[in-house]
Design a protein around this motif. Structure first.
Motif, PDB file in Angstrom:
ATOM      1  N   VAL A 107       0.830  -1.206   0.000  1.00  0.00           N
ATOM      2  CA  VAL A 107       0.000   0.000   0.000  1.00  0.00           C
ATOM      3  C   VAL A 107       0.867   1.258   0.000  1.00  0.00           C
ATOM      4  O   VAL A 107       0.723   2.128  -0.866  1.00  0.00           O
ATOM      5  N   GLU A 108       1.762   1.365   0.962  1.00  0.00           N
ATOM      6  CA  GLU A 108       2.533   2.591   1.164  1.00  0.00           C
ATOM      7  C   GLU A 108       3.518   2.873   0.023  1.00  0.00           C
ATOM      8  O   GLU A 108       3.786   4.033  -0.280  1.00  0.00           O
ATOM      9  N   LYS A 109       4.047   1.844  -0.592  1.00  0.00           N
ATOM     10  CA  LYS A 109       5.009   2.045  -1.689  1.00  0.00           C
ATOM     11  C   LYS A 109       4.329   2.058  -3.060  1.00  0.00           C
ATOM     12  O   LYS A 109       5.011   2.167  -4.075  1.00  0.00           O
ATOM     13  N   GLY A 110       2.992   1.921  -3.065  1.00  0.00           N
ATOM     14  CA  GLY A 110       2.244   2.043  -4.311  1.00  0.00           C
ATOM     15  C   GLY A 110       2.229   0.806  -5.189  1.00  0.00           C
ATOM     16  O   GLY A 110       1.722   0.846  -6.311  1.00  0.00           O
ATOM     17  N   TRP A 111       2.785  -0.294  -4.687  1.00  0.00           N
ATOM     18  CA  TRP A 111       2.810  -1.506  -5.505  1.00  0.00           C
ATOM     19  C   TRP A 111       1.396  -1.946  -5.875  1.00  0.00           C
ATOM     20  O   TRP A 111       1.152  -2.406  -6.993  1.00  0.00           O
ATOM     21  N   LEU A 112       0.487  -1.830  -4.930  1.00  0.00           N
ATOM     22  CA  LEU A 112      -0.879  -2.302  -5.142  1.00  0.00           C
ATOM     23  C   LEU A 112      -1.527  -1.637  -6.352  1.00  0.00           C
ATOM     24  O   LEU A 112      -2.194  -2.292  -7.146  1.00  0.00           O
ATOM     25  N   HIS A 113      -1.314  -0.343  -6.515  1.00  0.00           N
ATOM     26  CA  HIS A 113      -1.920   0.359  -7.650  1.00  0.00           C
ATOM     27  C   HIS A 113      -1.358  -0.151  -8.979  1.00  0.00           C
ATOM     28  O   HIS A 113      -2.091  -0.257  -9.958  1.00  0.00           O
ATOM     29  N   GLY A 114      -0.075  -0.492  -8.992  1.00  0.00           N
ATOM     30  CA  GLY A 114       0.515  -1.092 -10.187  1.00  0.00           C
ATOM     31  C   GLY A 114      -0.068  -2.467 -10.469  1.00  0.00           C
ATOM     32  O   GLY A 114      -0.327  -2.820 -11.627  1.00  0.00           O
ATOM     33  N   TRP A 115      -0.281  -3.238  -9.407  1.00  0.00           N
ATOM     34  CA  TRP A 115      -0.880  -4.570  -9.566  1.00  0.00           C
ATOM     35  C   TRP A 115      -2.290  -4.459 -10.141  1.00  0.00           C
ATOM     36  O   TRP A 115      -2.674  -5.247 -10.988  1.00  0.00           O
ATOM     37  N   VAL A 116      -3.041  -3.471  -9.669  1.00  0.00           N
ATOM     38  CA  VAL A 116      -4.409  -3.267 -10.158  1.00  0.00           C
ATOM     39  C   VAL A 116      -4.367  -2.936 -11.646  1.00  0.00           C
ATOM     40  O   VAL A 116      -5.113  -3.514 -12.439  1.00  0.00           O
ATOM     41  N   LYS A 117      -3.478  -2.011 -12.037  1.00  0.00           N
ATOM     42  CA  LYS A 117      -3.373  -1.604 -13.443  1.00  0.00           C
ATOM     43  C   LYS A 117      -3.045  -2.785 -14.347  1.00  0.00           C
ATOM     44  O   LYS A 117      -3.469  -2.820 -15.503  1.00  0.00           O
ATOM     45  N   LYS A 118      -2.275  -3.745 -13.819  1.00  0.00           N
ATOM     46  CA  LYS A 118      -1.875  -4.908 -14.611  1.00  0.00           C
ATOM     47  C   LYS A 118      -2.806  -6.099 -14.386  1.00  0.00           C
ATOM     48  O   LYS A 118      -2.476  -7.226 -14.778  1.00  0.00           O
ATOM     49  N   GLY A 119      -3.944  -5.859 -13.740  1.00  0.00           N
ATOM     50  CA  GLY A 119      -4.907  -6.937 -13.511  1.00  0.00           C
ATOM     51  C   GLY A 119      -4.380  -8.029 -12.596  1.00  0.00           C
ATOM     52  O   GLY A 119      -4.782  -9.187 -12.732  1.00  0.00           O
ATOM     53  N   PHE A 120      -3.464  -7.677 -11.717  1.00  0.00           N
ATOM     54  CA  PHE A 120      -2.852  -8.620 -10.766  1.00  0.00           C
ATOM     55  C   PHE A 120      -2.103  -9.751 -11.471  1.00  0.00           C
ATOM     56  O   PHE A 120      -1.916 -10.821 -10.895  1.00  0.00           O
ATOM     57  N   ALA A 121      -1.679  -9.512 -12.702  1.00  0.00           N
ATOM     58  CA  ALA A 121      -0.962 -10.536 -13.461  1.00  0.00           C
ATOM     59  C   ALA A 121       0.254 -11.016 -12.670  1.00  0.00           C
ATOM     60  O   ALA A 121       1.111 -10.220 -12.276  1.00  0.00           O
ATOM     61  N   GLY A 122       0.302 -12.307 -12.405  1.00  0.00           N
ATOM     62  CA  GLY A 122       1.425 -12.914 -11.713  1.00  0.00           C
ATOM     63  C   GLY A 122       1.484 -12.621 -10.222  1.00  0.00           C
ATOM     64  O   GLY A 122       2.453 -12.989  -9.566  1.00  0.00           O
ATOM     65  N   LYS A 123       0.489 -11.960  -9.677  1.00  0.00           N
ATOM     66  CA  LYS A 123       0.483 -11.612  -8.251  1.00  0.00           C
ATOM     67  C   LYS A 123      -0.438 -12.549  -7.475  1.00  0.00           C
ATOM     68  O   LYS A 123      -1.433 -13.039  -7.996  1.00  0.00           O
ATOM     69  N   LYS A 124      -0.088 -12.767  -6.225  1.00  0.00           N
ATOM     70  CA  LYS A 124      -0.884 -13.637  -5.369  1.00  0.00           C
ATOM     71  C   LYS A 124      -1.950 -12.823  -4.633  1.00  0.00           C
ATOM     72  O   LYS A 124      -1.806 -11.622  -4.447  1.00  0.00           O
ATOM     73  N   ASN A 125      -2.995 -13.502  -4.244  1.00  0.00           N
ATOM     74  CA  ASN A 125      -4.057 -12.960  -3.394  1.00  0.00           C
ATOM     75  C   ASN A 125      -4.884 -11.830  -4.011  1.00  0.00           C
ATOM     76  O   ASN A 125      -5.322 -10.926  -3.300  1.00  0.00           O
TER      77      ASN A 125
END
Length: 151
Positions: free
Chosen positions: A76-94
């Protein structure tokens, strides 16, 4: 101001797991916990935050989340989540939990504070005990359906 203390636990990764939550605001105090038969530590850390935020009934509250999970806080704090959302959580867990998190996160004013786990912080230690107890109570385990089905 609402203080939300959270912790997750998993015996094995994956394995039986649980979360523990403390909500505190002025004289109000509430504890929450649940156990699951097969899950991961990161899922329980994230679910603890979600369940705590979901327990807050009035939208727009100022909430300080205290967690020992770098996974949750950094996402959340480093903004990773927003990048994951933009990429449709491709390759991300949970992704199921992250999308659920975003729904409840957006209705409050949330900030995170990292606390070192197992370092004597009273509320973090209590949340850890709640999470571990829930993870060991096989009679009350729930299914982490999304995890078990491979979503």
């Amino acid at each position: 101001m609402i203080e939300l203390y959270t912790d997750g636990a998993s015996s094995g990764n994956p394995g039986p797991g649980g979360y523990g939550v403390i909500l505190r605001s002025g004289p109000h105090y509430k504890e929450l916990s649940e156990g699951f038969r097969k899950t991961t530590n990161n899922r329980m850390e994230l679910l603890a935050v979600i369940k705590g935020l979901e327990a807050i009934k009035k939208p727009g509250q100022e909430v300080i989340v205290y967690s020992d999970s770098k996974y949750v806080i950094d996402a959340v704090e480093k903004g990773w989540l927003h990048g994951w959302v933009k990429k449709g959580f491709a390759g991300k867990k949970n992704p199921d939990l992250w999308m659920r998190f975003l729904q409840v996160y957006r209705i409050h004013k949330v900030r995170f504070v990292w606390v070192k786990g197992h370092a004597g912080h009273p509320e973090n230690e209590r949340c850890d005990r709640l999470a571990v107890q829930a993870s060991q109570n096989a009679a009350a385990w729930k299914a982490d359906v999304a995890f078990e089905s491979g979503l």
